[in-house]
Design an enzyme around this catalytic site. Structure first.
Site, PDB file in Angstrom:
ATOM      1  N   ASP A  14     -49.414 -18.480  63.261  1.00 30.04           N
ATOM      2  CA  ASP A  14     -48.901 -19.676  62.615  1.00 30.04           C
ATOM      3  C   ASP A  14     -49.949 -20.196  61.663  1.00 30.04           C
ATOM      4  O   ASP A  14     -51.144 -19.936  61.824  1.00 30.04           O
ATOM      5  CB  ASP A  14     -48.586 -20.776  63.642  1.00 30.04           C
ATOM      6  CG  ASP A  14     -49.853 -21.530  64.041  1.00 30.04           C
ATOM      7  OD1 ASP A  14     -50.111 -22.605  63.457  1.00 30.04           O
ATOM      8  OD2 ASP A  14     -50.602 -21.039  64.905  1.00 30.04           O
TER       9      ASP A  14
ATOM     10  N   CYS B 113     -37.909 -10.902  44.521  1.00 31.62           N
ATOM     11  CA  CYS B 113     -37.901 -11.858  45.629  1.00 31.62           C
ATOM     12  C   CYS B 113     -36.519 -12.502  45.754  1.00 31.62           C
ATOM     13  O   CYS B 113     -35.951 -12.960  44.759  1.00 31.62           O
ATOM     14  CB  CYS B 113     -38.963 -12.925  45.400  1.00 31.62           C
ATOM     15  SG  CYS B 113     -38.972 -14.214  46.675  1.00 31.62           S
TER      16      CYS B 113
END
Length: 391
Positions: free
Chosen positions: A277, A315
Site C-alpha cells: 500500500d 492506457c
C-alpha cells in the site's frame, strides 16, 4: 505444492509458488476475504479518510482496485468509529463492496501528534486536528477496527524510523511483540482477519528475531513494517531478503507496508512480497506527476500546453481515453478539481496494470527473463526520484 492457509476469516492459496531454482521468490496467489478475492501480488490504494482522494468508488473499480486501505487513526478522530458502526460499517459508509484493510494507527499515532508519550500500556497523543488528547492501546486499536468492520485488521505496533539507534529499535520491536499478543487476545470478530507486524529496523538479528516471533503467532497474515522510510533501496532489499528467508515455509500472505513506486514494487515482488500500500501514486498525481512506461511526465511543464496527445496511448483510464495532455495541463494551471481526479485515475490505473503484468509474467513462468523489460517499464530511479520522460 504449498498447502493453502485457511482460517475463519481468510484463505490464502498459491497459484504459482516461487520456483525452486532460486531465480526469484516471486509468486502469485489468491487471498479470499469476507468481501471478495484479492489476486496477489497486489497493490492497495490508500483511502485514508474512507475515500481515495478525488475519486469515487467506481473510479477505483475502473482502475482495477480489488482491495483498498483505510486508516484507523484518522477514522477514529473523524468521523469516529462508533458513528461508522451505527451507519452500517465502513463498507456501506463509503459504498465500497470489495475488501478493505485497516492499518493499526500506530504509524500515525507516533508520527503526527505533537504529544507522544509511549508507555508499556499504549500511546497518549494529541490530535493533529484540534489538539485534543487521546490514547491508543492494543485493545483500543483492535476495538476501533472491529467497529469499522474492515476485512483485515492490523495489530497495534510501535514503528520507528529504520535508521534509528539500535537501542530505540530494539525497545520498539520488543514492545511491538507484546502488543501483538494483546491485539490478538482482544480480537473477537470471526469475519475479520488480523495481520501481525514484523519490525526490527535494519539490524539483521533483530529483524530475524521479529520475523520468527510474529510468524509464530496465529495471525492471518504477516506485515513487514518499519521500511519504506529513511533507508536506502539496498538496505530495504537486504532486509526483505532476510525476512522472506525466515518466512520461507510460512503459508500466509506477506504485506510490505508503505511502498508505492512501480520500480520499488517490482523489486519487492521479486523478493517474495504479496501485498503493498502507499499514498504515493495518488499524492504525486495531485502534484501533476503522471506515471508512464519508462518514467513519469510532469504535466506542469510548458511543453504540454499545446500537446494534443493522451498522457499514455494504451492506457484505459478516463484521462487517457477522453482527454489530452493539453487539457490536463490547463486544468492544473486553472486549479480545477477535475485535474486531481483525472491524474489520480491514471496513476492508480498504471500501478494496478503494472501489478497485473507482473502477475501474468509470474504465471507464465517468465518473470526472471521479463525483469529487464519490467524494470524499464517501471522507470529508472535516480537519487530516489523516477526519471522524467521528455515526451
Amino acid at each position: 505444492m504449498t498447502a493453502p492457509f485457511i482460517s475463519a476469516a481468510a484463505r490464502f492459496e498459491l497459484d504459482v509458488p516461487s520456483p525452486t531454482d532460486g531465480s526469484t521468490r516471486a509468486r502469485t496467489g489468491r487471498l479470499t476475504l469476507a468481501h471478495g478475492v484479492v489476486e496477489t501480488p497486489q497493490f492497495m490504494p490508500v483511502g485514508t479518510n474512507a475515500t481515495v482522494k478525488a475519486l469515487a468508488p467506481q473510479d477505483l473499480r475502473d482502475a482495477g482496485a480489488s482491495i483498498i486501505l483505510s486508516n484507523t487513526y484518522h477514522l477514529y478522530l473523524r468521523p469516529g468509529h462508533e458513528r461508522v458502526a451505527r451507519l452500517g460499517g465502513l463498507h456501506r459508509f463509503m459504498d465500497w463492496d470489495r475488501p478493505i484493510l485497516t492499518d493499526s494507527g500506530g504509524f500515525q499515532v507516533v508520527s503526527l501528534g505533537d504529544l507522544r508519550v509511549v508507555d508499556e500500556d499504549g500511546v497518549t497523543f494529541r490530535s493533529h486536528l484540534d489538539g485534543s488528547v487521546h490514547r491508543f492501546t492494543p485493545q483500543h486499536a483492535t476495538a476501533v477496527q472491529e467497529a469499522l468492520g474492515s476485512d483485515v485488521a492490523v495489530a497495534f505496533d510501535q514503528p520507528v524510523f529504520p535508521t534509528s539507534e539500535l537501542a530505540v529499535v530494539t525497545d520498539a520491536t520488543e514492545r511491538t511483540h507484546r502488543w501483538a499478543e494483546r491485539s490478538l487476545d482482544a480480537h473477537t470478530r470471526s469475519d475479520q482477519a488480523m495481520f501481525g507486524i514484523i519490525q526490527g529496523g535494519l539490524d539483521p538479528d533483530l529483524r530475524d528475531r521479529s520475523a520468527r516471533f510474529i510468524s509464530g503467532m496465529p495471525f492471518d497474515g504477516l506485515c513487514i513494517g518499519g521500511l519504506a522510510g529513511d533507508e536506502t533501496p539496498e538496505q530495504r532489499d537486504a532486509t526483505l531478503d532476510l525476512v522472506i528467508a525466515a518466512l520461507a515455509d510460512d503459508a500466509r500472505p506477506r504485506y510490505l507496508m508503505g511502498l508505492g513506486s512501480p520500480a520499488d514494487l517490482l523489486e519487492a515482488v521479486h523478493r517474495g512480497v504479496d501485498l503493498f500500500d502507499s499514498v504515493l501514486p495518488a499524492r504525486v498525481a495531485r502534484n501533476g506527476q503522471l506515471w508512464v512506461p519508462g518514467g513519469r511526465l510532469n504535466i506542469r511543464n510548458q511543453r504540454f500546453l499545446d500537446d494534443p496527445e493522451p498522457v499514455q496511448r494504451d492506457c484505459p483510464c478516463l484521462l487517457c481515453q477522453r482527454f489530452s495532455r493539453a487539457y490536463l495541463a490547463h486544468l492544473f494551471r486553472a486549479r480545477e478539481l477535475l485535474a486531481y481526479r483525472l491524474a489520480t485515475c491514471h496513476n492508480l490505473t498504471f500501478t494496478l496494470d503494472f501489478m497485473a503484468r507482473i502477475r501474468a509474467s509470474i504465471g507464465a513462468g517468465t518473470f526472471p527473463a521479463d525483469m529487464s523489460a519490467l524494470r524499464s517499464r517501471a522507470g529508472r530511479v535516480i537519487g530516489g526520484k523516477v526519471a522524467e520522460k521528455s515526451a
